[in-house]
Scaffold this motif. Structure first.
Motif, PDB file in Angstrom:
ATOM      1  N   ASN A 132       0.813  -1.217   0.000  1.00 28.38           N
ATOM      2  CA  ASN A 132       0.000   0.000   0.000  1.00 28.38           C
ATOM      3  C   ASN A 132       0.849   1.271   0.000  1.00 28.38           C
ATOM      4  OD1 ASN A 132      -3.143  -0.598   0.485  1.00 28.38           O
ATOM      5  ND2 ASN A 132      -1.926  -2.185   1.511  1.00 28.38           N
ATOM      6  N   GLY A 133       2.144   1.118  -0.276  1.00 25.36           N
ATOM      7  CA  GLY A 133       3.002   2.288  -0.426  1.00 25.36           C
ATOM      8  C   GLY A 133       3.489   2.904   0.872  1.00 25.36           C
ATOM      9  N   ILE A 134       3.371   2.203   2.006  1.00 31.74           N
ATOM     10  CA  ILE A 134       3.771   2.754   3.300  1.00 31.74           C
ATOM     11  C   ILE A 134       5.028   2.046   3.799  1.00 31.74           C
ATOM     12  CG2 ILE A 134       3.095   3.144   5.694  1.00 31.74           C
ATOM     13  CD1 ILE A 134       1.548   4.798   3.674  1.00 31.74           C
ATOM     14  N   ILE A 135       6.052   2.825   4.140  1.00 35.00           N
ATOM     15  CA  ILE A 135       7.277   2.308   4.746  1.00 35.00           C
ATOM     16  C   ILE A 135       7.260   2.702   6.226  1.00 35.00           C
ATOM     17  CG2 ILE A 135       9.788   2.406   4.703  1.00 35.00           C
ATOM     18  CD1 ILE A 135       9.499   3.241   1.721  1.00 35.00           C
ATOM     19  N   HIS A 136       7.396   1.703   7.122  1.00 29.79           N
ATOM     20  CA  HIS A 136       7.242   1.963   8.555  1.00 29.79           C
ATOM     21  C   HIS A 136       8.383   2.827   9.103  1.00 29.79           C
ATOM     22  CE1 HIS A 136       6.977   1.291  12.876  1.00 29.79           C
ATOM     23  NE2 HIS A 136       5.756   0.803  12.705  1.00 29.79           N
ATOM     24  N   ARG A 137       9.637   2.467   8.821  1.00 31.78           N
ATOM     25  CA  ARG A 137      10.831   3.221   9.178  1.00 31.78           C
ATOM     26  C   ARG A 137      11.210   3.162  10.667  1.00 31.78           C
ATOM     27  NH1 ARG A 137      11.956   8.813   6.746  1.00 31.78           N
ATOM     28  NH2 ARG A 137      10.602   9.500   8.419  1.00 31.78           N
ATOM     29  N   ASP A 138      10.460   2.445  11.504  1.00 34.04           N
ATOM     30  CA  ASP A 138      10.828   2.347  12.926  1.00 34.04           C
ATOM     31  C   ASP A 138      10.445   0.982  13.482  1.00 34.04           C
ATOM     32  OD1 ASP A 138      11.928   3.248  15.296  1.00 34.04           O
ATOM     33  OD2 ASP A 138      10.098   4.221  15.990  1.00 34.04           O
ATOM     34  N   ILE A 139      10.769  -0.079  12.715  1.00 35.35           N
ATOM     35  CA  ILE A 139      10.501  -1.431  13.190  1.00 35.35           C
ATOM     36  C   ILE A 139      11.478  -1.748  14.326  1.00 35.35           C
ATOM     37  CG2 ILE A 139      10.638  -3.881  12.579  1.00 35.35           C
ATOM     38  CD1 ILE A 139       8.153  -2.539  11.532  1.00 35.35           C
ATOM     39  N   LYS A 140      10.938  -2.116  15.474  1.00 41.66           N
ATOM     40  CA  LYS A 140      11.729  -2.497  16.643  1.00 41.66           C
ATOM     41  C   LYS A 140      10.808  -3.295  17.560  1.00 41.66           C
ATOM     42  CE  LYS A 140      10.787   2.043  18.740  1.00 41.66           C
ATOM     43  NZ  LYS A 140      11.394   3.278  19.269  1.00 41.66           N
ATOM     44  N   PRO A 141      11.348  -4.086  18.474  1.00 41.24           N
ATOM     45  CA  PRO A 141      10.485  -4.926  19.320  1.00 41.24           C
ATOM     46  C   PRO A 141       9.555  -4.124  20.216  1.00 41.24           C
ATOM     47  CG  PRO A 141      12.789  -5.029  20.032  1.00 41.24           C
ATOM     48  CD  PRO A 141      12.779  -4.346  18.704  1.00 41.24           C
ATOM     49  N   HIS A 142       9.900  -2.867  20.484  1.00 47.22           N
ATOM     50  CA  HIS A 142       9.024  -2.024  21.296  1.00 47.22           C
ATOM     51  C   HIS A 142       7.702  -1.744  20.576  1.00 47.22           C
ATOM     52  CE1 HIS A 142      13.286  -1.225  21.825  1.00 47.22           C
ATOM     53  NE2 HIS A 142      13.087  -0.760  23.052  1.00 47.22           N
ATOM     54  N   ASN A 143       7.698  -1.779  19.248  1.00 51.97           N
ATOM     55  CA  ASN A 143       6.512  -1.460  18.453  1.00 51.97           C
ATOM     56  C   ASN A 143       5.779  -2.707  17.969  1.00 51.97           C
ATOM     57  OD1 ASN A 143       7.000   1.271  18.680  1.00 51.97           O
ATOM     58  ND2 ASN A 143       8.183   1.393  16.790  1.00 51.97           N
ATOM     59  N   VAL A 144       6.128  -3.872  18.514  1.00 48.63           N
ATOM     60  CA  VAL A 144       5.484  -5.132  18.115  1.00 48.63           C
ATOM     61  C   VAL A 144       4.843  -5.751  19.347  1.00 48.63           C
ATOM     62  CG1 VAL A 144       5.803  -7.390  17.081  1.00 48.63           C
ATOM     63  CG2 VAL A 144       7.174  -5.458  16.276  1.00 48.63           C
ATOM     64  N   LEU A 145       3.524  -5.942  19.298  1.00 43.42           N
ATOM     65  CA  LEU A 145       2.763  -6.502  20.416  1.00 43.42           C
ATOM     66  C   LEU A 145       2.429  -7.966  20.134  1.00 43.42           C
ATOM     67  CD1 LEU A 145       0.328  -3.497  20.837  1.00 43.42           C
ATOM     68  CD2 LEU A 145       2.222  -4.050  22.348  1.00 43.42           C
ATOM     69  N   VAL A 146       2.401  -8.775  21.194  1.00 44.63           N
ATOM     70  CA  VAL A 146       2.043 -10.193  21.073  1.00 44.63           C
ATOM     71  C   VAL A 146       0.912 -10.474  22.050  1.00 44.63           C
ATOM     72  CG1 VAL A 146       2.873 -12.567  21.157  1.00 44.63           C
ATOM     73  CG2 VAL A 146       4.444 -10.723  20.535  1.00 44.63           C
ATOM     74  N   ASP A 147      -0.213 -11.007  21.517  1.00 46.50           N
ATOM     75  CA  ASP A 147      -1.321 -11.320  22.421  1.00 46.50           C
ATOM     76  C   ASP A 147      -1.151 -12.732  22.990  1.00 46.50           C
ATOM     77  OD1 ASP A 147      -2.146 -13.139  20.513  1.00 46.50           O
ATOM     78  OD2 ASP A 147      -3.767 -11.882  19.732  1.00 46.50           O
ATOM     79  N   ARG A 148      -2.117 -13.179  23.777  1.00 47.87           N
ATOM     80  CA  ARG A 148      -1.979 -14.450  24.493  1.00 47.87           C
ATOM     81  C   ARG A 148      -2.136 -15.653  23.582  1.00 47.87           C
ATOM     82  NH1 ARG A 148      -1.161 -13.732  29.583  1.00 47.87           N
ATOM     83  NH2 ARG A 148      -1.736 -11.779  30.603  1.00 47.87           N
ATOM     84  N   GLU A 149      -2.589 -15.436  22.348  1.00 50.14           N
ATOM     85  CA  GLU A 149      -2.661 -16.529  21.372  1.00 50.14           C
ATOM     86  C   GLU A 149      -1.417 -16.571  20.484  1.00 50.14           C
ATOM     87  OE1 GLU A 149      -6.023 -16.109  23.295  1.00 50.14           O
ATOM     88  OE2 GLU A 149      -5.502 -14.496  21.917  1.00 50.14           O
ATOM     89  N   GLY A 150      -0.442 -15.703  20.772  1.00 50.75           N
ATOM     90  CA  GLY A 150       0.769 -15.684  19.970  1.00 50.75           C
ATOM     91  C   GLY A 150       0.645 -14.885  18.696  1.00 50.75           C
ATOM     92  N   ARG A 151      -0.442 -14.092  18.554  1.00 56.05           N
ATOM     93  CA  ARG A 151      -0.623 -13.275  17.356  1.00 56.05           C
ATOM     94  C   ARG A 151       0.157 -11.976  17.518  1.00 56.05           C
ATOM     95  NH1 ARG A 151      -5.558 -12.392  17.781  1.00 56.05           N
ATOM     96  NH2 ARG A 151      -6.324 -14.230  16.679  1.00 56.05           N
ATOM     97  N   VAL A 152       0.902 -11.628  16.485  1.00 57.41           N
ATOM     98  CA  VAL A 152       1.738 -10.429  16.494  1.00 57.41           C
ATOM     99  C   VAL A 152       1.000  -9.270  15.846  1.00 57.41           C
ATOM    100  CG1 VAL A 152       3.794  -9.394  15.432  1.00 57.41           C
ATOM    101  CG2 VAL A 152       3.959 -11.611  16.575  1.00 57.41           C
ATOM    102  N   LYS A 153       1.128  -8.091  16.432  1.00 55.49           N
ATOM    103  CA  LYS A 153       0.526  -6.872  15.892  1.00 55.49           C
ATOM    104  C   LYS A 153       1.596  -5.774  15.843  1.00 55.49           C
ATOM    105  CE  LYS A 153      -4.106  -7.829  15.963  1.00 55.49           C
ATOM    106  NZ  LYS A 153      -5.154  -7.444  15.002  1.00 55.49           N
TER     107      LYS A 153
END
Length: 647
Positions: A132-153
């Motif tokens: 969709n033409g979007i570059i995040h530019r700040d991928i880091k573990p602080h910006n990645v959430l994991v729920d109790r089913e192991g799904r990453v957001k």
């Protein structure tokens, strides 16, 4: 009310704030209940001190805009945004879980299959954002959430940009130092591969519990991204498979062209590792180059043999038990012997059919269509190697292209994602750069026609008006000259005539004609003389056309009106003439006449001009009024002599 005292308040007339989930340098995040929809949400509120800072507000708005436009299972959804209580806010999906950073800090390195699973989910989010033409530019573990089913957001699109972009955050480097790509560290443009580099850092940290580059200052860390050679993850954790080493190292290549070309390509290699299969030679070559690039380590370190990785799907992962809370429930142990007997029986039955199955499977694989990858935006030689490595034949066509440097692939057929038979032909269009064109001769033509002619052949016209004796609008010169060879898009200057040069006309009214003539000729004008009657002295300029101090074309004519001097006529002497004769004489001479009576006792002067004013024989202007004094006889009266009486 202070922001720390918002617990229990109704924010933006809709969201009941329950408790603060976290606080960052830019905003606070609160758990809230949406009073209209009855669901729990996370409300991100910009700090009050930044509400008037345009840079922070823009970043905040950008996060809401970019994230709201992305609907994907691995991206945190944005439900609402706005301004309330003097600050900006974003309402997001509430994820009941932890960030990857929290998990690594509290539990240490991930089990290898879990690290692969988490990373592949990050890549799924990036693949959708990049599409969709979007570059995040700040991928880091602080910006990645994991729920109790192991799904990453994936969250926090605050410094994302649409498409390839320059580092424009007030002239500073944006992103977090430990996860910066080399191009971000040196302030160069970023693209999709920059996100993949940061993802490689995250995968490295999940596997080892540490980032590959550390330092005491952000600048020191950034310099290591630019020049230091990363250790293979297996150096820090021996059970990491050799092929996973190769995947991580390729993702950490210093040059974007040496990394994975897309999130899908990196995900494909991780899928191979998860299945216990080997990655391709391209990845091995790229990883070896990464290790050999700075000479800091032996390049063979990336080729050490490691145990194959167990499948990443199904079953309970082996490894650190502290991660089991985010996986499927652990089944109770049962006796393995029934399963051993079943396995032996299956082996006995399967051996006979193995070779038959293998032959059939080989034929199926040989005829199975392959997926065409993206080969644009890279050098021709690299694209040809990639096409061959993917199982296709390449057909190279070299054509001029004004938008791409020579040697770069700018188009392909079929496009990425197309299914194509093995050994099918992939045509790539390779730029030869801008084509050369011959400059046409436009001198002597009208400027509008010259511009059109240059535009038609792919050149840019720069028109400059200059004074000239040529007709206005005529092209008088060009640079470069005709028949010169130029690169398409180059600029050609053309000079066109604005007509003869305009100069100031000297004011000469009141000067003697000879002085006026000298001044006008010195200024480059021709002079025409007209003599006129005037009360000014003879030879004096009484008017000029064009007027003094105006502008006129150099060489044009200036007409001067020069005085002939005052004109006079002798006044006839009419004294002694009758009134009628005097009037006629003066009128014929061009004068006007007025008569006054003068009493006289001399009857011979009755009706005779006694005097005139001006007097006769003087020079006067024509139309001068001559006053005549005409005698009127008045007889005298006798008066008796006075007598004197003497007493």
């Amino acid at each position: 009310m202070a922001r720390n005292d918002l617990t229990g308040t109704l924010f933006a007339e809709r969201y009941r704030l329950e408790r603060k989930l976290g606080s960052g340098g830019m905003a606070d995040v609160w758990l809230a209940e949406d009073q209209e929809l009855g669901r729990r949400v996370a409300v991100k509120i910009l700090h009050e001190r930044y509400a008037s800072d345009e840079q922070f507000v823009e970043r905040f708005r950008r996060e809401a805009t970019h994230a709201a436009g992305l609907s994907h299972p691995n991206i945190v959804s944005v439900f609402d945004r706005g301004v309330a209580d003097g600050s900006y806010y974003i309402v997001m999906e509430y994820i009941e879980g932890r960030t990857l950073k929290e998990l690594v800090v509290t539990r240490g390195p991930c089990p290898v299959p879990v690290a692969i699973s988490y990373t592949r989910q990050i890549l799924a989010a990036l693949r959708y954002a990049h599409k969709n033409g979007i570059i995040h530019r700040d991928i880091k573990p602080h910006n990645v959430l994991v729920d109790r089913e192991g799904r990453v957001k994936v969250a926090d699109f605050g410094i994302a940009r649409a498409g390839t972009s320059e580092m424009t955050e007030a002239g500073s480097i944006v992103g977090t130092a430990q996860y910066l790509s080399p191009e971000q560290a040196r302030g160069a443009p970023v693209d999709e591969s920059s996100d993949l580099y940061s993802t490689g850092i995250v995968l490295y940290e999940l596997l080892t519990g540490t980032v590959p580059f550390t330092g005491e200052t952000p600048v020191e860390i950034a310099m290591k991204h630019l020049s230091a050679t990363p250790e293979p993850p297996s150096v820090r954790r021996s059970e990491i498979p050799r092929d996973l080493d190769l995947v991580v190292l390729r993702a950490l290549a210093k040059e974007p062209a040496d990394r994975y070309r897309s999130a899908g390509e990196l995900d494909r290699d991780l899928e191979l590792v998860a299945r216990g299969e080997a990655v391709g030679s391209e990845t091995e070559t790229a990883a070896t180059m990464v290790l050999a690039g700075a000479g800091a380590m032996d390049a063979t370190a990336a080729t050490r043999v490691a145990a194959p990785l167990p499948p990443a799907t199904g079953g309970t992962y082996t490894g650190d038990e502290r991660y089991r809370a985010y996986e499927a429930p652990v089944a109770r142990r049962r006796s393995p012997w029934p399963w051993v007997l079943v396995a032996l029986a299956a082996i006995a039955l399967g051996v006979g059919g193995w070779f038959l199955y293998g032959n059939v499977q080989d034929q199926i694989n040989d005829n199975k269509p392959l997926v065409v990858q993206q080969y644009t935006g890279i050098l021709e030689v690299r694209a040809v190697d990639l096409i061959a490595g993917d199982g296709f034949e390449s057909n190279v066509r070299r054509v001029p292209n004004g938008d791409q440097p020579a040697g770069i692939v700018f188009d392909q057929s079929p496009v990425e994602g197309t299914a194509l038979a093995r050994d099918g032909i992939v045509t790539i269009l390779v730029s030869t750069g801008k084509k050369n064109v011959t400059v046409p001769d436009v001198v002597g033509s009208q400027v509008t026609d010259a511009v059109a002619t240059l535009t038609r052949v792919g050149l840019v016209a720069k028109s400059v008006g200059v004074p000239s004796d040529k007709p206005a609008g005529t092209v008088t010169a060009q640079d470069p000259s005709a028949r010169t060879s130029l690169v398409e898009g180059a600029t050609v200057r053309i000079n066109y005539s604005t007509g003869p040069k305009q100069v100031a006309v000297p004011p000469v009214v009141g000067l003697d004609y000879s002085a006026a003539l000298q001044q006008l000729q010195a200024a480059g004008f021709a002079v025409a003389r007209t003599d006129v009657e005037s009360d000014q002295p003879a030879g004096v300029v009484v008017s000029q056309v064009p007027a003094g101090s105006s502008t006129a074309t150099k060489g044009s004519k200036v007409t001067l009106s020069v005085s002939n001097g005052p004109q006079t006529t002798p006044v006839p002497d009419v004294t002694g003439l009758t009134t009628a004769d005097a009037r006629t004489t003066l009128t014929d001479a061009g004068f006007k006449v007025t008569v006054t009576n003068q009493e006289t006792d001399d009857q011979t002067f009755d009706g005779i001009v006694i005097s005139q004013d001006p007097p006769g024989n003087t020079q006067q202007d024509p139309n001068t009024v001559i006053t005549l004094s005409v005698g009127v006889y008045v007889p005298t009266t006798s008066t008796p002599a006075a007598t004197t009486t003497t007493p």
